[in-house]
Every structure is written in C-alpha cells, then in structure tokens.
Design a protein around this motif. Sequence first.
Motif, mmCIF file in Angstrom:
data_model
loop_
_atom_site.group_PDB
_atom_site.id
_atom_site.type_symbol
_atom_site.label_atom_id
_atom_site.label_comp_id
_atom_site.label_asym_id
_atom_site.label_seq_id
_atom_site.Cartn_x
_atom_site.Cartn_y
_atom_site.Cartn_z
ATOM 1 N N VAL A 49 0.687 -0.849 0.145
ATOM 2 C CA VAL A 49 -0.324 0.104 0.516
ATOM 3 C C VAL A 49 0.719 1.060 -0.323
ATOM 4 C CG1 VAL A 49 -1.890 1.126 1.432
ATOM 5 C CG2 VAL A 49 -2.404 -0.920 1.635
ATOM 6 N N ALA A 50 0.825 2.329 -0.811
ATOM 7 C CA ALA A 50 1.475 3.217 -0.844
ATOM 8 C C ALA A 50 0.370 4.190 -1.538
ATOM 9 C CB ALA A 50 2.504 3.345 -1.958
ATOM 10 N N LEU A 51 0.486 5.437 -2.514
ATOM 11 C CA LEU A 51 -0.590 6.261 -2.501
ATOM 12 C C LEU A 51 -0.466 6.540 -4.284
ATOM 13 C CD1 LEU A 51 0.859 10.125 -1.889
ATOM 14 C CD2 LEU A 51 2.074 7.848 -1.924
ATOM 15 N N ALA A 52 -1.242 6.931 -5.232
ATOM 16 C CA ALA A 52 -1.126 7.716 -6.465
ATOM 17 C C ALA A 52 -0.951 7.010 -7.072
ATOM 18 C CB ALA A 52 -0.506 8.667 -6.132
ATOM 19 N N SER A 53 -0.846 5.232 -6.370
ATOM 20 C CA SER A 53 -0.885 4.064 -8.225
ATOM 21 C C SER A 53 -1.075 5.135 -9.483
ATOM 22 C CB SER A 53 -1.666 2.792 -8.386
ATOM 23 O OG SER A 53 -2.434 3.176 -8.642
ATOM 24 N N THR A 54 -0.191 5.264 -10.247
ATOM 25 C CA THR A 54 -0.419 5.468 -11.937
ATOM 26 C C THR A 54 -2.096 5.166 -12.618
ATOM 27 O OG1 THR A 54 1.833 5.600 -12.369
ATOM 28 C CG2 THR A 54 0.042 5.981 -13.960
ATOM 29 N N MET A 55 -2.289 3.570 -12.077
ATOM 30 C CA MET A 55 -3.861 2.771 -12.231
ATOM 31 C C MET A 55 -4.729 4.259 -11.835
ATOM 32 S SD MET A 55 -5.715 -0.681 -11.504
ATOM 33 C CE MET A 55 -7.202 -1.118 -13.379
ATOM 34 N N ASP A 56 -4.556 4.072 -10.797
ATOM 35 C CA ASP A 56 -5.937 5.127 -9.372
ATOM 36 C C ASP A 56 -5.849 6.370 -10.594
ATOM 37 O OD1 ASP A 56 -5.619 3.052 -8.284
ATOM 38 O OD2 ASP A 56 -5.165 4.603 -6.282
ATOM 39 N N MET A 57 -4.730 7.039 -10.778
ATOM 40 C CA MET A 57 -4.488 8.658 -11.429
ATOM 41 C C MET A 57 -4.959 8.363 -12.618
ATOM 42 S SD MET A 57 -3.796 9.359 -9.022
ATOM 43 C CE MET A 57 -4.112 11.099 -8.966
ATOM 44 N N SER A 58 -4.689 7.572 -13.444
ATOM 45 C CA SER A 58 -4.947 6.898 -15.258
ATOM 46 C C SER A 58 -7.119 7.114 -15.121
ATOM 47 C CB SER A 58 -4.554 5.500 -15.483
ATOM 48 O OG SER A 58 -3.767 5.947 -15.656
ATOM 49 N N LEU A 59 -7.260 6.354 -14.140
ATOM 50 C CA LEU A 59 -8.895 5.467 -13.793
ATOM 51 C C LEU A 59 -9.578 7.282 -13.689
ATOM 52 C CD1 LEU A 59 -8.678 2.700 -12.255
ATOM 53 C CD2 LEU A 59 -9.574 2.735 -14.508
ATOM 54 N N LEU A 60 -8.924 8.095 -12.892
ATOM 55 C CA LEU A 60 -9.302 8.755 -12.514
ATOM 56 C C LEU A 60 -9.397 10.266 -13.650
ATOM 57 C CD1 LEU A 60 -8.703 9.638 -9.233
ATOM 58 C CD2 LEU A 60 -10.827 9.252 -9.212
ATOM 59 N N ARG A 61 -8.540 10.252 -14.628
ATOM 60 C CA ARG A 61 -8.602 10.983 -15.993
ATOM 61 C C ARG A 61 -9.612 10.586 -16.264
ATOM 62 N NH1 ARG A 61 -2.670 10.762 -14.282
ATOM 63 N NH2 ARG A 61 -2.299 12.565 -13.675
ATOM 64 N N GLU A 62 -9.321 9.602 -17.164
ATOM 65 C CA GLU A 62 -10.394 8.722 -17.849
ATOM 66 C C GLU A 62 -12.198 9.263 -17.477
ATOM 67 O OE1 GLU A 62 -10.727 7.161 -20.990
ATOM 68 O OE2 GLU A 62 -8.946 7.443 -20.392
ATOM 69 N N LEU A 63 -12.191 8.928 -16.010
ATOM 70 C CA LEU A 63 -13.752 9.018 -15.647
ATOM 71 C C LEU A 63 -14.060 10.155 -15.787
ATOM 72 C CD1 LEU A 63 -16.309 8.164 -14.649
ATOM 73 C CD2 LEU A 63 -15.021 8.685 -12.416
ATOM 74 N N PHE A 64 -12.789 11.424 -15.452
ATOM 75 C CA PHE A 64 -13.568 12.920 -15.416
ATOM 76 C C PHE A 64 -13.453 12.917 -16.101
ATOM 77 C CE2 PHE A 64 -11.838 13.323 -10.561
ATOM 78 C CZ PHE A 64 -12.638 12.732 -9.933
ATOM 79 N N ALA A 65 -12.153 12.955 -17.766
ATOM 80 C CA ALA A 65 -12.796 13.409 -19.095
ATOM 81 C C ALA A 65 -14.250 12.946 -19.219
ATOM 82 C CB ALA A 65 -12.034 13.191 -19.906
#
Length: 851
Positions: free
Chosen positions: A548-564
């Motif tokens: 466990v850490a923070l801000a994995s690239t997958m998390d941030m990629s999914l959010l960019r896709e959804l928010f867009a």
Amino acid sequence: MKRIAFLFAVSLGAVAVSAQTDPHLKLWYAKPAKAWEEALPLGNGKTGAMVFGGVKKERYQLNDNTLWSGFPDGGNNPNGPTVLPEVRKAVFDGDYIKAADLWKKMQGPYSARYLPLGNLLLEFPFADTLGTGYYRDLDLNNATATVRYTTGGVQYQRETFTSFPDKVMMVRLTANKGKQVSFTAALTSKLHYSVKATANNQLVLTGKAPKFVANRESEPQQVVYDEDPKGEGMNFVIYLYIKTEGGTVKQSGDQLSVTGADAVTIYLTEATSFNGFNRSPGKEGKDPNTEAKTNLDKVRILSWAQIKQRHVSDYQALFNRVKLNLGTNEDAVKLPTDDRLRRFADTKNDNQLQTLYYQFGRYLLIASSRPGSRPANLQGIWNDHVQPPWGSNYTTNINTEMNYWLAENTNLSECHQPLFDFMKELAVNGAVTAKVNYNIREGWVTHHNSDLWAKTSPPGGFEWDPKGMPRWSCWPMAGVWFSTHLWEHYLYTGDKKWLQSTGYPLMKGAAQFMLHWLIKDKTTPWLVTNPSTSPENTIKLNGKEYQVALASTMDMSLLRELFAAVIKTSTVLNTDAAFRKQVQEAYDQLYPYHIGQYGQLQEWYGDWDDPKDKHRHLSHLFGLYPGSQITVQQTPELAAAAKQSLIHRGDVSTGWSMAWKINWWARLQDGDHAYKILSDAFTYIDPNQTRETMGGGGTYPNLFDAHPPFQIDGNFGATAGITEMLLQSHAGYLSLLPALPTAWAAGSIKGIKARGNFMVDIQWKEGKLAVAKIISGSGGICRIKTTTPVKIVEVKANPVQGANANPLNIAYGKVVYEKNPQAKLVSIGKEGEYMMEFPTVKGKTYTIVNQ
C-alpha cells in the motif's frame, strides 16, 4: 486504378441476417471430450451447458448464471471512518507496512461463489464406447453442437442448442434407421438435490445451494448448507421433458428410459430462487418451479424445427454482423481443432484458426451475456466446481471489464447491457459502502471483487495468500473503471437518451465519490489517492516489499478517464455546469504521469519500478489501453515509456495478461509484436495434465483461454485485440489498419464498429489498404487516418448481386462522384500518415479508395 464503390442498404442498428455461412467456423473433434476443457460450450445468457459428446454415455454439464452460494451480505465496516485516517497518516508518514496492516481492519467477508447447477446424463445400450466415423462440433454459424458416430451398423446423431428466445435447452436424437434410438436419461447435481420421475415423460430435479463455501479448494468440508428449504442458500430446479417419435418412455426409479424410438427431442428448462440482488434467496426468493415449468409449458407444444428456427434467427442477428477473413490453409482446416492447435506452435501457418478464435470470442459473449441476464463472470457462465478458481465471480480490477472490451467494437452493443444493469445494483450497495466505510455521503464505490449480490465492500478471505490481502482488497476504483464503459457505449452508439437516463447518473455517482476520496498530497501540489495500490502487484524497495502507498498510476489514469468522460457528457447533455466545473478543477490537479529512471512509465507514486518485475498485472498502462490518454501521435514520450514498461515485463504471462498485451502493442502500432503474443497464446494446454496455476498462458482444446486455469477474459481480450489491430478510433479519428501484422498480408473484415457510431468494412492486399467502407450511424464529421493517400466516394444504395460481388460481400455500384468536394486533407504525418475529414449524413455510405 479501377474505381470501386461499395453499397450497403441496412441500418447500423438492424443488420440483416445473412443466409451465408462459413463452413470453417466450426470447432470440431474426432473423439469425445474427457476433460471439461475439451467439452463444447452452449449458452443463452442464463443457461450454460458443456457438451462432452460421449458415445455410450453423454454428459451435459449445466449452469445457471444466478446460482451462487450465500445470500446478500454487505460486509461493510462501521469502524472504517475511524481506521481510514490512521491508514492515510501511515501512508503519508511512509510507513507502508503499518498502512497495510491497518487496512486489514477495513476488510469484510469474501464474495460468494458461482456454482454448478447439475448434469443431464444420457446412457445408451451400446457395447462400443467410441464407434466409427466419430465427429463432434460446435458450429458458430448457428450456435449448435452436433455429435455423430456409427455403431452396430447404425449412424446416430445428437444436436443441441440453448435458445435465448424460448429459454430452453434442446437436444435432438436421431438415427439413420427406424426404431434405433434407446437410452436412459438422468439428472444429477454436485449440490444437495433430489430427483423425481413423473408419468408425463418428465424428470424434475430440486436442489439447494450452500449458504457458505470456503475460499480454498483444499477445504472441501467447508461447504455449509442450511437444511431449512426456506433458509439461506439458493433453491433451484431442473425440468426435463422427453418427446418421442415412435417407441416408448418409461419411468425407471428416478430416471426415464426410452426404447425403440425413431427420433427423440429433449426439452430442458431450469430456474433458481434468485429474486434480486438485495433479497435473501431462501427467505424472500421466488419459487423456481414457477419459472421453469412456465418456460417448459410454453415450448413443449412447439416442434424442434420451430424452436431451432427462432434460435438461429435470434443468434445470427448478432453473430452475422461481423465477417473476418485472414486467409485459409486448406490442409489445416481439414484437421480437428485440437490437432490444429498443436500444429500451430510449429508451423504458425493457420490464419483461419485465428479467425475461428476471434469469432469464438464473439460467440462466447453472445452465449454468456444477453439483455436481462447477469453479466459474464470470470468463466462466463460455465463452471463445474463447487469451489471454482477465484470463486468464478466478478474480479473487477481487470477481468470483468476485459469481458466487455469486445462488446462495442465487434458490434455486440446489446451484450454490454447486463454490465450496465449490474452497475445500477452496485450503485445502490456502493452508496451504503461509501457512507458506512468512509463516511462519504455522495456517490457510490465498489472494490476489487463482487458477486451475484452486488457486493461493494472491501473483501477479505484467502488465508493462503502469503502476501496478505491489501494488495488487491485496498482498491476502491472498480466503480470508476466500470463507468468508463458507459461513455464508450455512447461513443459507439450515439444513444443520447440512454446517456442521459442511465450513463450519466452512474458516471456522476462514481465521480462524486472520488471527489471526496481524493486528498491533497503532503509534499506536492497534486490531488492523490491515499491509500492506493496497483492491483495485485507490490513495491520492491530497499530489500522490502510493500502493498500500500499512494497515487498509483492506475488510480490516477482511471480518474483522468472518468473525469474527462463526465466533463464531455455534461457538455453533450448541456447539463450540470456547476458539477462539471468542480470535476474540471479536480482533473487539473490530479497527480501526473511520471517517466522513471529506466525510461519506463512509473507504476507507483515514486520511481520504484523494478525492471526485473514480471508481474502479470500492468495496470499502470491503463491510459494506453483501454484508456485514451496515451497515444503514439499525441503523447509520444508517454507512449515510449509505456513501451519500455511492456518490454520489461515480457510477452509471456497468464492468459488474460497476454490478451491485454495484444491490445497495448496494437495501440503502439506494432502489429508484428501484437501478433507474436497472439501466436504465443495459441500454445496447446492439455487439461488432462497437471499444470502450475498461473504458470503461463495458452489455449485448451476447446479454445477456452488457459490462465491457467480457465478464465474467459483471455478469449474476450484477444478478440478485442484483433479488432484493435485492424481499426482504432480512440484518438478522435478512425485509424485504418493501424497495427496490421506481416502475417496478415491480405484479408478483409466487415461490420466492426468505430466511435462516432460508424460501421466499418476494410479490405487489404499486400499489407496495404485496398478499400474501406464507412456507414454513418449518426451523421457528423468523420476523420480517418491512413498510410496511403485516398479519395472519398459517396455511393447510392443500388446493389448488384451475383458474380460481381467483391470479397467484402458488398456489391459493386455506381459512383455518384469520385471525389467528395467536402472532403479535405487535414495533415500528412512524418511517416506518410494521411488524415482526411469529411461531413457525413446519417445512414449514408462512404467508400475510401486508394488514389
């Protein structure tokens, strides 16, 4: 150059059923199946059957996609709002081990298990167990399985199909001589059951599913039943009716015996007590007898021919939309399918086997996911284990989503609907999870695993996992990934009413939760996810391993896709401007992509990647595929970094991972590399031999993807990948033959879909585009990219039939005008890529011809 124009006179939404069939679209074998992975799958979206094709004994292994263990159990944790801040503090402090230990307090029970329904067993009075002239097949043209053999001087035949319109499985037994069809029929189940034979040629099996099944195959005793018929655990029934032509039918204990018939038709219906995702199957479930008996009563008055005609018409209306031709090796197609698969490893000279595999993927989606059914699970609808691998449930950190990658681009949008219906249920339960576990009172969330009951909380379980659970359970991103499918469905169909009524509300709910979940980073100006994982992988750093850490690239990629997608949807619908602004502000603050020290796309918040890491999950490449944020043309540096990550991980992995890699290499426009992985996936896996779990991908004799064990996502992902090699539309234009491999020097594909609601046919020769046809389903501007200069031709719908038909099965026609005066050359790329754009009219056809 000869001027060619193609005509097509039907709409995108209602493609006419073609009477033409491809004789090579059959899986066929010269012997019966011994292992389950040699049997052939049938399905109508609800009832699944595996046909073994025995001579003396035939077995149909049966499933119902609503037969699961357990009952609704939210598994939410009221202590979550107290634990979450502690987890986040540990992450920000860099104490990732403590964060993982704390996260385990957030976990609840594991998901339910998908269960086998039963077996239809037919036993014949033959001394011979194989006969002569043995043949069995699954004909993808009509979704029918046939078994044929000769014994005692008589040729016998069995045909079987499962009908979606009539909700019945049909078996037809015939012989080439009169009064030769004799057998006994029995029903059994691996679950608690009883069978009764009745005087009206019926068998009725009544069964009870367990309320609990352990997570481990090594604990078979951990299958717990509620002995109260009205208690927890599903109730189910199977109804079987035998109709003979001549001969007699008699009761024989709990079996039926047929003697001396000219022909026999078997009708089989089934049902469970499932009455909705939020209702207890025992206490509030429906009576399964009502559904099964009603369906049987409706069809038993109909003939085999009537029911089959309805079945074939319904099936072909979907299946026949797409035709693929990659060439045929006449010697190869004469061989049984399992022999072709073995041979492929040495020769690689069987393009038609790849066509068969492609269409088999489309067939499996039609068979396992129809409107009104549950979505396809980890094994579609086919499972023979009470304790199946990974519960055969919904693994939502890749596998469930991959099941639907082919739905839109292979022209099967209707088959996508069960996933959207499931999302509505997840949104209900996910709103409760958001509130109880995280004290977030807007939107909905779901984690890495779900089941029939639409479970959304973080799952626990799996005592055998030596690295613990947080690496997969600490992942509240499934609702985000699912929601990207909603936008994709709109892009392919142009259905604005559906977008407004269904798509946008679900997307908005997923975004609302994430706006609350995101948190300001402590050391950078960005918004991050905390806690965060990169599904099922771990960080190897300074000799230690962290989950466990923070801000994995997958998390941030999914959010960019959804928010867009939310921003674009709100704009298309001209609604929710204030929320759109809020999402845009968050989008602009998302933690960005980073390129690491090895030239790779970083998987983690820090530059922690290990180039020796061969993990099957490469979730950080989501933005390349199925996302649309990383492209060769628009973000070349990120595309190059993604390529470096792929090189580090290697080509060979588990089945579904290799399927994802096919799509990634296609997006990188490297058709030969995508083809290499596709070819590697055709490694023959013998199901009769013990093999290491997740020990390298391959294909079973029945063309099921070998993870191993069997997971259907590999089939679906590879079919999507083959389409992606021939057509892409994610970057705002249609790219024709973007990743055509050298091995496919000539061929054609007809009826695939592109975003913008365009249907596309393509023919190519000598590795180059020959001609393409685009049918506009919604009108609007069409942009296309080719590697050769082309001209746009609009044609009249005036088809010429017969000998003049071209390889795309579209007739030659009269050119209205050679050069579309409204078409214009937008740009010429550095490597000779040509971009054209032109306005289209809804329903009209446009042909792309080489200059």
